[in-house]
Structures are given as structure tokens and as C-alpha cells.
Design a protein around this motif. Sequence first.
Motif, PDB file in Angstrom:
ATOM      1  N   GLN A   1      36.433  46.470  29.485  1.00 28.94           N
ATOM      2  CA  GLN A   1      36.721  46.048  28.114  1.00 28.94           C
ATOM      3  C   GLN A   1      36.516  47.215  27.153  1.00 28.94           C
ATOM      4  N   GLN A   2      35.438  47.994  27.377  1.00 33.81           N
ATOM      5  CA  GLN A   2      35.160  49.138  26.502  1.00 33.81           C
ATOM      6  C   GLN A   2      36.257  50.190  26.636  1.00 33.81           C
ATOM      7  N   ASP A   3      36.758  50.371  27.857  1.00 33.73           N
ATOM      8  CA  ASP A   3      37.861  51.320  28.064  1.00 33.73           C
ATOM      9  C   ASP A   3      39.064  50.909  27.233  1.00 33.73           C
TER      10      ASP A   3
ATOM     11  N   ALA B   1      39.247  41.391  36.138  1.00 34.78           N
ATOM     12  CA  ALA B   1      40.635  41.423  36.566  1.00 34.78           C
ATOM     13  C   ALA B   1      41.074  42.843  36.928  1.00 34.78           C
ATOM     14  N   ASP B   2      40.366  43.849  36.407  1.00 34.18           N
ATOM     15  CA  ASP B   2      40.750  45.243  36.664  1.00 34.18           C
ATOM     16  C   ASP B   2      40.049  45.815  37.889  1.00 34.18           C
TER      17      ASP B   2
ATOM     18  N   ILE C   1      31.403  39.624  36.652  1.00 32.59           N
ATOM     19  CA  ILE C   1      31.128  39.520  35.214  1.00 32.59           C
ATOM     20  C   ILE C   1      29.867  38.686  35.030  1.00 32.59           C
ATOM     21  N   PRO C   2      28.843  39.229  34.348  1.00 30.71           N
ATOM     22  CA  PRO C   2      27.581  38.490  34.170  1.00 30.71           C
ATOM     23  C   PRO C   2      27.811  37.150  33.485  1.00 30.71           C
TER      24      PRO C   2
ATOM     25  N   LEU D   1      37.686  40.608  31.694  1.00 27.39           N
ATOM     26  CA  LEU D   1      37.288  41.958  32.095  1.00 27.39           C
ATOM     27  C   LEU D   1      35.775  42.118  32.057  1.00 27.39           C
ATOM     28  N   CYS D   2      35.238  43.021  32.885  1.00 25.69           N
ATOM     29  CA  CYS D   2      33.831  43.369  32.810  1.00 25.69           C
ATOM     30  C   CYS D   2      33.607  44.251  31.573  1.00 25.69           C
TER      31      CYS D   2
END
Length: 89
Positions: A65-67, A41-42, A47-48, A60-61
Amino acid sequence: MAGGWARDGAVSEQIEASISDELKRMQARQKPVGDSLTHCADCEEEIPEKRRRAIPGVKLCIDCQQDRDAAFKPRAGVNRRGSKDSQLK
Ligand SMILES: [Zn+2]
């Protein structure tokens, strides 16, 4: 005039009705989350499929997500310290 016992039955029926009503509301809320996105979405990165299966409703990828996770961590650390101090008292 109805006896007191009839009132008790009406009250428990009301409680059961409000619980099932609440459950319906919660299920209705969760449904949109169940749709996984094929692209982030960002950043619109794909996305795997493994990630989509592992996390129902993923939006989110991994990078995005980690961000977001990293942005929340500093506050959690401060909270943990505070709760430790209060436990020692
Ligand atoms: Zn992304």
C-alpha cells in the motif's frame, strides 16, 4: 384528458425512482469492496487482522500500500503548487 397537476406528480415519482435506482447501483458496486483479503493481492503476505478491521475491503499489505501511495504523491505535489498560484491571483 388529465390535468397539469397529474403530470407534476408523475415527474416527481420518476425522479424518486431514478434516485433509489442509483442508490441500488452504488450499493451493488460497494459490496465487492467490503470483502477484506487475508493475504496481500500483490505479494501474498498475510495482512494483520488489525489492518483488515481498520480498512474494510483492504486488498494490500502495508508495504505494498505504501509503495502505491508513494507512486501517486509526486503528482499531487505538482497539483497543489498549481492551485496555490491560482488562489493568489
Ligand atoms: Zn504486499
